[in-house]
Design a protein around this motif. Structure first.
Motif, PDB file in Angstrom:
ATOM      1  N   PHE A 218      17.539 -54.907  18.071  1.00 36.58           N
ATOM      2  CA  PHE A 218      17.974 -56.233  17.627  1.00 36.58           C
ATOM      3  C   PHE A 218      17.007 -57.305  18.137  1.00 36.58           C
ATOM      4  O   PHE A 218      16.607 -58.201  17.395  1.00 36.58           O
ATOM      5  N   GLN A 219      16.614 -57.206  19.413  1.00 36.45           N
ATOM      6  CA  GLN A 219      15.686 -58.180  19.975  1.00 36.45           C
ATOM      7  C   GLN A 219      14.318 -58.102  19.290  1.00 36.45           C
ATOM      8  O   GLN A 219      13.708 -59.124  18.984  1.00 36.45           O
ATOM      9  N   GLU A 220      13.838 -56.906  19.040  1.00 37.20           N
ATOM     10  CA  GLU A 220      12.556 -56.738  18.364  1.00 37.20           C
ATOM     11  C   GLU A 220      12.608 -57.306  16.950  1.00 37.20           C
ATOM     12  O   GLU A 220      11.660 -57.939  16.488  1.00 37.20           O
ATOM     13  N   THR A 221      13.715 -57.071  16.258  1.00 37.49           N
ATOM     14  CA  THR A 221      13.871 -57.600  14.908  1.00 37.49           C
ATOM     15  C   THR A 221      13.841 -59.121  14.925  1.00 37.49           C
ATOM     16  O   THR A 221      13.189 -59.744  14.080  1.00 37.49           O
ATOM     17  N   ASN A 222      14.525 -59.727  15.871  1.00 37.60           N
ATOM     18  CA  ASN A 222      14.508 -61.186  15.969  1.00 37.60           C
ATOM     19  C   ASN A 222      13.113 -61.705  16.278  1.00 37.60           C
ATOM     20  O   ASN A 222      12.688 -62.723  15.726  1.00 37.60           O
ATOM     21  N   ASN A 223      12.395 -61.028  17.162  1.00 36.49           N
ATOM     22  CA  ASN A 223      11.018 -61.435  17.470  1.00 36.49           C
ATOM     23  C   ASN A 223      10.135 -61.359  16.232  1.00 36.49           C
ATOM     24  O   ASN A 223       9.337 -62.263  15.972  1.00 36.49           O
ATOM     25  N   LEU A 224      10.267 -60.276  15.462  1.00 36.68           N
ATOM     26  CA  LEU A 224       9.467 -60.136  14.244  1.00 36.68           C
ATOM     27  C   LEU A 224       9.820 -61.208  13.225  1.00 36.68           C
ATOM     28  O   LEU A 224       8.939 -61.751  12.547  1.00 36.68           O
ATOM     29  N   LYS A 225      11.104 -61.536  13.103  1.00 40.95           N
ATOM     30  CA  LYS A 225      11.514 -62.586  12.165  1.00 40.95           C
ATOM     31  C   LYS A 225      10.908 -63.926  12.566  1.00 40.95           C
ATOM     32  O   LYS A 225      10.439 -64.681  11.714  1.00 40.95           O
ATOM     33  N   ARG A 226      10.936 -64.237  13.864  1.00 40.45           N
ATOM     34  CA  ARG A 226      10.348 -65.493  14.324  1.00 40.45           C
ATOM     35  C   ARG A 226       8.850 -65.530  14.045  1.00 40.45           C
ATOM     36  O   ARG A 226       8.318 -66.543  13.575  1.00 40.45           O
ATOM     37  N   ARG A 227       8.162 -64.438  14.323  1.00 36.23           N
ATOM     38  CA  ARG A 227       6.714 -64.392  14.083  1.00 36.23           C
ATOM     39  C   ARG A 227       6.406 -64.528  12.601  1.00 36.23           C
ATOM     40  O   ARG A 227       5.462 -65.219  12.215  1.00 36.23           O
ATOM     41  N   LEU A 228       7.193 -63.859  11.755  1.00 33.75           N
ATOM     42  CA  LEU A 228       6.988 -63.941  10.312  1.00 33.75           C
ATOM     43  C   LEU A 228       7.211 -65.357   9.816  1.00 33.75           C
ATOM     44  O   LEU A 228       6.459 -65.859   8.977  1.00 33.75           O
ATOM     45  N   LYS A 229       8.221 -66.033  10.344  1.00 35.02           N
ATOM     46  CA  LYS A 229       8.490 -67.414   9.949  1.00 35.02           C
ATOM     47  C   LYS A 229       7.317 -68.315  10.330  1.00 35.02           C
ATOM     48  O   LYS A 229       6.906 -69.169   9.549  1.00 35.02           O
ATOM     49  N   ILE A 230       6.749 -68.099  11.512  1.00 29.67           N
ATOM     50  CA  ILE A 230       5.599 -68.897  11.945  1.00 29.67           C
ATOM     51  C   ILE A 230       4.412 -68.662  11.028  1.00 29.67           C
ATOM     52  O   ILE A 230       3.733 -69.607  10.609  1.00 29.67           O
ATOM     53  N   VAL A 231       4.161 -67.404  10.670  1.00 27.70           N
ATOM     54  CA  VAL A 231       3.042 -67.083   9.780  1.00 27.70           C
ATOM     55  C   VAL A 231       3.261 -67.714   8.411  1.00 27.70           C
ATOM     56  O   VAL A 231       2.337 -68.279   7.816  1.00 27.70           O
ATOM     57  N   GLU A 232       4.487 -67.636   7.889  1.00 28.47           N
ATOM     58  CA  GLU A 232       4.779 -68.241   6.589  1.00 28.47           C
ATOM     59  C   GLU A 232       4.554 -69.743   6.626  1.00 28.47           C
ATOM     60  O   GLU A 232       3.990 -70.318   5.694  1.00 28.47           O
ATOM     61  N   GLU A 233       4.986 -70.394   7.702  1.00 27.45           N
ATOM     62  CA  GLU A 233       4.781 -71.833   7.823  1.00 27.45           C
ATOM     63  C   GLU A 233       3.302 -72.172   7.898  1.00 27.45           C
ATOM     64  O   GLU A 233       2.853 -73.149   7.298  1.00 27.45           O
ATOM     65  N   GLU A 234       2.535 -71.365   8.614  1.00 27.03           N
ATOM     66  CA  GLU A 234       1.094 -71.615   8.704  1.00 27.03           C
ATOM     67  C   GLU A 234       0.432 -71.459   7.345  1.00 27.03           C
ATOM     68  O   GLU A 234      -0.447 -72.235   6.986  1.00 27.03           O
ATOM     69  N   LEU A 235       0.860 -70.457   6.567  1.00 22.23           N
ATOM     70  CA  LEU A 235       0.275 -70.263   5.245  1.00 22.23           C
ATOM     71  C   LEU A 235       0.614 -71.425   4.322  1.00 22.23           C
ATOM     72  O   LEU A 235      -0.196 -71.823   3.498  1.00 22.23           O
ATOM     73  N   LEU A 236       1.820 -71.966   4.442  1.00 24.49           N
ATOM     74  CA  LEU A 236       2.201 -73.092   3.596  1.00 24.49           C
ATOM     75  C   LEU A 236       1.499 -74.378   4.019  1.00 24.49           C
ATOM     76  O   LEU A 236       1.250 -75.247   3.192  1.00 24.49           O
ATOM     77  N   LEU A 237       1.174 -74.510   5.298  1.00 19.68           N
ATOM     78  CA  LEU A 237       0.559 -75.734   5.785  1.00 19.68           C
ATOM     79  C   LEU A 237      -0.958 -75.744   5.662  1.00 19.68           C
ATOM     80  O   LEU A 237      -1.566 -76.799   5.658  1.00 19.68           O
ATOM     81  N   GLU A 238      -1.596 -74.577   5.567  1.00 15.70           N
ATOM     82  CA  GLU A 238      -3.049 -74.502   5.543  1.00 15.70           C
ATOM     83  C   GLU A 238      -3.558 -74.362   4.118  1.00 15.70           C
ATOM     84  O   GLU A 238      -3.538 -73.275   3.548  1.00 15.70           O
ATOM     85  N   PRO A 239      -4.063 -75.443   3.492  1.00 17.39           N
ATOM     86  CA  PRO A 239      -4.600 -75.317   2.140  1.00 17.39           C
ATOM     87  C   PRO A 239      -5.963 -74.636   2.114  1.00 17.39           C
ATOM     88  O   PRO A 239      -6.424 -74.237   1.065  1.00 17.39           O
ATOM     89  N   GLU A 240      -6.602 -74.471   3.251  1.00 21.55           N
ATOM     90  CA  GLU A 240      -7.924 -73.855   3.322  1.00 21.55           C
ATOM     91  C   GLU A 240      -7.853 -72.333   3.433  1.00 21.55           C
ATOM     92  O   GLU A 240      -8.853 -71.685   3.698  1.00 21.55           O
TER      93      GLU A 240
END
Length: 149
Positions: free
Chosen positions: A43-65
């Motif tokens: 459960f803890q690992e799944t939550n960590n992966l979800k948080r990391r995935l959310k951060i990556v998704e946000e970075e992809l949406l914010l970086e037009p380059e």
């Protein structure tokens, strides 16, 4: 007499087995505890992966380059869905670059248009839709008035 001796022997053996069973530890409790610890860990690992995935998704949406490196592009050629997503992200980044001069002439990607229309159907305000879609309020009004065309 032999029948009586046999029944007494069986009773003594049964009583001894009951007494011996009290001295052995219950392995089921240990296994249950191990399974519980494992499920908490997963459960803890799944939550960590979800948080990391959310951060990556946000970075992809914010970086037009955002650009895909050539050696990973060869690996992605095997999966057409990955290739489509990469092309969509690159097109959105190019549209973002092209539209920086004038927000009215900015070419809005079809995925964002459908997202805006869906949020409008859900009853969100233009300001909320603008925040969620990274478009200006004027662009959101324009997309809604055009019906996505």
């Amino acid at each position: 007499m032999k029948l009586l001796d046999l029944s007494i022997i069986l009773m003594i053996v049964g009583i001894l087995l009951i007494i011996v069973s009290f001295f052995f530890k219950n392995n089921a409790k240990k296994v249950e505890q191990d399974v519980e610890e494992l499920s908490i860990s997963i459960f803890q690992e799944t939550n960590n992966l979800k948080r990391r995935l959310k951060i990556v998704e946000e970075e992809l949406l914010l970086e037009p380059e955002f650009q895909v490196k050539s050696n990973s592009a060869q690996n992605n050629m095997q999966n057409p869905k990955v290739q489509q997503v990469i092309q969509a992200v690159q097109q959105a980044a190019q549209a973002s670059k092209a539209g920086q001069g004038s927000p009215q002439t900015k070419n809005i990607h079809q995925i964002i248009v459908s997202q805006v229309l869906e949020l409008n159907k859900q009853g969100l305000s233009v300001a909320d839709i603008s925040i969620r879609s990274n478009l200006t309020e004027e662009q959101v009004r324009q997309v809604i008035s055009n019906g996505g065309r």
